[in-house]
Design a protein around this motif. Sequence first.
Motif, mmCIF file in Angstrom:
data_model
loop_
_atom_site.group_PDB
_atom_site.id
_atom_site.type_symbol
_atom_site.label_atom_id
_atom_site.label_comp_id
_atom_site.label_asym_id
_atom_site.label_seq_id
_atom_site.Cartn_x
_atom_site.Cartn_y
_atom_site.Cartn_z
ATOM 1 N N LEU A 131 1.049 -7.130 14.252
ATOM 2 C CA LEU A 131 0.486 -6.007 15.002
ATOM 3 C C LEU A 131 0.979 -4.677 14.456
ATOM 4 O O LEU A 131 0.272 -3.667 14.504
ATOM 5 C CB LEU A 131 0.865 -6.131 16.481
ATOM 6 N N ILE A 132 2.202 -4.666 13.935
ATOM 7 C CA ILE A 132 2.796 -3.403 13.502
ATOM 8 C C ILE A 132 2.287 -2.985 12.130
ATOM 9 O O ILE A 132 1.910 -1.842 11.916
ATOM 10 C CB ILE A 132 4.323 -3.527 13.476
ATOM 11 N N MET A 133 2.267 -3.932 11.171
ATOM 12 C CA MET A 133 2.016 -3.552 9.789
ATOM 13 C C MET A 133 0.645 -2.936 9.553
ATOM 14 O O MET A 133 0.541 -1.934 8.844
ATOM 15 C CB MET A 133 2.235 -4.754 8.873
ATOM 16 N N CYS A 135 3.723 -8.047 -5.399
ATOM 17 C CA CYS A 135 3.750 -8.975 -4.258
ATOM 18 C C CYS A 135 3.031 -10.277 -4.602
ATOM 19 O O CYS A 135 3.469 -11.362 -4.209
ATOM 20 C CB CYS A 135 3.101 -8.317 -3.041
ATOM 21 N N LEU A 136 1.941 -10.164 -5.345
ATOM 22 C CA LEU A 136 1.206 -11.367 -5.726
ATOM 23 C C LEU A 136 2.027 -12.227 -6.671
ATOM 24 O O LEU A 136 2.034 -13.465 -6.549
ATOM 25 C CB LEU A 136 -0.122 -10.971 -6.380
ATOM 26 N N SER A 174 0.916 -11.592 6.611
ATOM 27 C CA SER A 174 0.644 -10.277 7.184
ATOM 28 C C SER A 174 0.604 -9.213 6.093
ATOM 29 O O SER A 174 -0.282 -8.343 6.074
ATOM 30 C CB SER A 174 1.711 -9.925 8.218
ATOM 31 N N ILE A 175 1.554 -9.289 5.191
ATOM 32 C CA ILE A 175 1.611 -8.280 4.131
ATOM 33 C C ILE A 175 0.404 -8.407 3.205
ATOM 34 O O ILE A 175 -0.260 -7.415 2.882
ATOM 35 C CB ILE A 175 2.922 -8.411 3.348
ATOM 36 N N LEU A 193 -4.770 -6.546 1.099
ATOM 37 C CA LEU A 193 -6.129 -6.902 0.716
ATOM 38 C C LEU A 193 -7.152 -6.028 1.435
ATOM 39 O O LEU A 193 -8.109 -5.538 0.828
ATOM 40 C CB LEU A 193 -6.383 -8.386 1.029
ATOM 41 N N SER A 194 -6.940 -5.834 2.723
ATOM 42 C CA SER A 194 -7.884 -5.002 3.470
ATOM 43 C C SER A 194 -7.868 -3.565 2.967
ATOM 44 O O SER A 194 -8.903 -2.891 2.957
ATOM 45 C CB SER A 194 -7.548 -5.049 4.957
#
Length: 1241
Positions: free
Chosen positions: A524-526, A616-617, A564-565, A570-571
């Motif tokens: 919810l935060i990220m 990250c990937l 989440s990250i 991606l979005s």
Amino acid sequence: MAQRILALAAEEAPERLQEALQSLGEGEVRRCPAGSPCSQPSGVLRRLQLYKHCVLLVESGDLHLGKVSEITGLLMLEVAHLLPGHALAELATLFVDVIKGGSLSNGKSLELFSTVLTALASSKESLAYGKGELNGEEFKKQLINTLCSSKWDPRSVIHLANMFRDIPLSGDELQFVVEKVLRMFSKLDLQEIPPLVYQLLLLSAKGSKKTVLEGIISFFNQSVDLEVATMPLDQLRHVEGTVILHIVSVINLDQDLGEELIRLLKTEQQKDPGRALCPFSVALLLSVAVKHRLQEQIFDFLKTSITRSCKDLQFLQASKFLQDLFPQQYDVTAVILEVVKNSAFGWDHVTQGLVDLGFSLMETYEPKKPFGGKAADTSYGLSKTPAQQACRLGASILLETFKVHEPIRSDILEQVLNRVLTKAVSPVSHFIDLLSNIVVSAPLVLQTSSSKVTETFDNLSFLPIDTVQGLLRAVQVNLKLDLVLVLNSSESHSGLDATTAREIQPHIVTSSWFLAVPKGRCCLIMPTYYACGSFSLLCKPTIFPSCLQGFYDVLRRNSQLASSIMETLLSQIKQYYLPQPDLLPPLKLEGCIMAQGDQIFLQEPLAHLLCCIQHCLAWYKSTVHLCQGTEDDDEEEDVGFEQNFEEMLESVTRRMIKSELEDFELDKSADFSLSSGVGVKNNIYAIQVMGICEVLIEYNFNIGNFSKNKFEDVLGLFTCYNKLSEILKEKAGKNKSTLGNKTARSFLSMGFVSTLLTALFRDNAQSHEESLAVLRSSTEFLRYAVSVALQKVQQLEETGQTDGPDGQNPEKMFQNLCKITRVLLWRYTSIPTVVEESGKKKGKSISLLCLEGLLRIFNTVQQLYTARIPQFLQALEETDINVTEKAAFQIRQFQRSLVNQFSSAEDDFNSRETQSLITVLSTLSKLLDPASQQFLQFLTWTVKVCKENALEDIACCKGLLSLLFSLHVLYKSPVSLLRELAQDIHACLGDIDQDVEVESRSHFAIVNAKTAAPTVCLLLLGQVDKVLEEVDWLIKKLTSLGSDTSEDSSQASDQTQALEKGVILQLGTLLTVYHELVQTALPAGSCVDTLLRSLSKTYAILTSLIKHYIQACRSTSNTIPGRLEKLVKLSGSHLTPQCYSFITYVQVRPKSTVAKSQSAKVLRDTKPIPNLVFAIEQYEKFLIHLSKKSKVNLMQYMKLSTSRDFRINASMLDSVLQEHNTEDAENEPDNNQVRTLCFYQ
């Protein structure tokens, strides 16, 4: 009853006498003296016998203490007014015999002794003493002298010290008593020292405060050397703490004692800092400093001592000449840190003083912010100046005190946070660095001070962005979700403006606050991070790398947040990604910028976002999917993320290679200036495209697995990058603004750079040869790889960290440095610059870039990784030898390269490379042990190079001579070297008297017509000034030693003679250096000006030396040494006359030799002349004083010059006036100026 007691005493029956005395009541005891009136000789005798036996009985230890006190009190009432003088003398003598015999048991009778001595001192009778007579006062003095000259029983020292408080003593008597008591310290048990010290302190109310304090401090200073051998350490520390408490308590009652303590330590500090400031005395000062009346004086004294000690250490470490004179180096910083360590033994009274001193040092010597500039960051690397070292010491005091004393941890933390908040306009990097170390040493301290931390975050909006970054980075390992909510709350309720909110929000990602957050809540935060506009148009570029680091760190530390990250990233990228496979360009750049009025801002740093995704990937593919659970839905979802990113990056790579500049709305002839909106937009587009290319280069290289096709893609991406890079360089060359000259930071990570360089230059695998040949075929790509490595090392050197993953991890950075160094070193030594084809493109060669990179790496390692230098050198050579041998091996490689440069043809000589080689050698020489054979060999080689090479390049000459001086001062004094250089300068430039032919001699070929002036001359005078500073420092030490009247004065005398000899020899050789220079026809300008000022300083130092001998003649009857006469004679024959001749040469320089453009230089050269003449006259004035004091005619060596008269030379004046009258009116100001000149005859 009295008769019975006397009879029993005469019978020597102690048991019956004791029974009789114990059966006496108070009234009966009172009646015994009453029945023996002093008006009758028999009564006096009975009283005296009674007193004698009562004294012996009281000290026998057989009576109850109550009875002892009762008897003593009654006898004291009778003594003062009734006993005649001879009886008092006999009774006092009895006491002395008892003390000398060691018969005192409880010391109660000494109360009577003090009364007896007091009464005796007031007696006017003539008392028999030996064969003569003395009055009562003199008799008392003899008794005290006898008592203090005899041997004392250690058990009675405390009683005796207490007794002397009640006796009237003269100054000499008190001094004698105090010294006797102080000598008894070493004979007492350790536990008996505190009560004796307390009695001494009370006794000091009469006087001798300095002696008391000096003796106490000296005893505990010496006890440091004995603590391991003779006494338990913890016992000693507790005794020291108790003594300090006693002294503080007495100072509270007697402020004069505190002021005497400060005066004593100031005086001793001038003579012997090691004796004045020991751990005990520093702890004592800090305890006394709690009293605010003395705090300012004490802290000023300590801060002055600290900076002076740091400066002295710098002098000593930089000069072998001084090290030989002062083999023992005193470091007050080590003493203060020892106090912090000792305070763990219950020294609670010291801790507050330590805390106050630590903050005072950090605030007094904090980094200074220049007007309109940025303060230098001193939170990493070595502290170079005394002020920096003092500031670093303050931080160390606070950190170590924080570790040792848990009760004051919250107080220290709150004070640090207060200073971070209140010093918004001042540099706070040193406080933030301390905060970081505090949090690392005790992570839970933030929870115990949560209210203060909350208050700090409520005020983040009022702090500069650099402070916010540092603060969040310092506390990131410990913050939880509640502090994130505090930040969000402060945005809602504290009136945060949009600008500040957008600046602060990205730091949520840079911290590890999410580590303790449940996965569901983090989801919810990220996403709200981007929704709040964190990467807005007003974000500062310095935050972008932090955001990358933050996402990557969060992902690495808490793998549960991976989904989440990755979903958030991606979005976000989908908002700018164009999925159509044939559409160019693949990303919407126009969505990354925003216009506000006539200004253009970067809203979304797309390259940073893509860089974050790439790292990250990579971590996600190598770690997370290998550790997945058994839940199929999550696994399918995770695989979907991975596939989406891979397809997207593959598509972006393919289309970026195909894209032309026009596809990005960029053109070679477009406006890239930062003064227009169009130029700013084009710059933003260009930097984003270059960043995207770099991110894709790293991505494709990492996943390519040495595939030829992938490496061709890498080269294609570099081609796109290079086109824009060349355009920006070209435009920056035309636009001279500072912003235009800044090079954008590379998006390649430090780890990838080390991997890429290793593959390009050191990978010999047969299977990789074909694919790597694609990259190796491009010289531009090779140059680019080395340039990025140089940029990364420079960033690490300047900031202590780099952008990208693990950029703040010192261990990873060290490993990468070692890998890069191996590659650059191999590349430079294997392919020299002279054989390397630079190609058609302009720019530095690859070898030269490698050399510059090596230079920065060596500097960085010595600054940031001092303790790991052995591992660094071993990583280069992979041999198990000591640091000096490893450093010498590396030095030999660069020596060969430098010799090759000197032996090359004139057209092949590369000045820039030669300068870099000399700097590298200078840097590596710091790793050599000055006492080693390798150091001597390197010095010998350097001298040989300077003697044999007629180098005409000014910059290289300056670097080589600076290297020679830096090496020579660590081997021995450079004065003989300076004399040879001065002779060479004289031979090159000629004499001020044109009729004099200078002997043709050349010690150093590096001194030639092109380099002699001003280059070599100014370097020589600069080194002479350093020698003069050392000599001036030594003379000050001589002055302090000359005032030493302690017991070690004989040792001080030997040291004084050694120092005097060293000073005179240094000055004598320097006079021969000046003898050459003042006869040299130096060109007008800086050389003449610097020489005149240096001469003034020399005469001032000669005057200081003469003053020292004047003072020595006043205090002792010693005659002046013969070497001083020789020095005075040398100054009178080889310097002063030549100085006046040089002054005449400067002022009456032939006009034909001075161009009109240099006339201002000539006038400037004459400004120091009055100061020089005054310095010479002062020197001669004090020579006259010394001659009178020493009865030695020193002025016989001084020849008074007639040029002092300043008489006008009429013939010269007429010729000048006639010459100037023929000139144009334009030169009239010059005529007026010439008419005012006076000429020496």
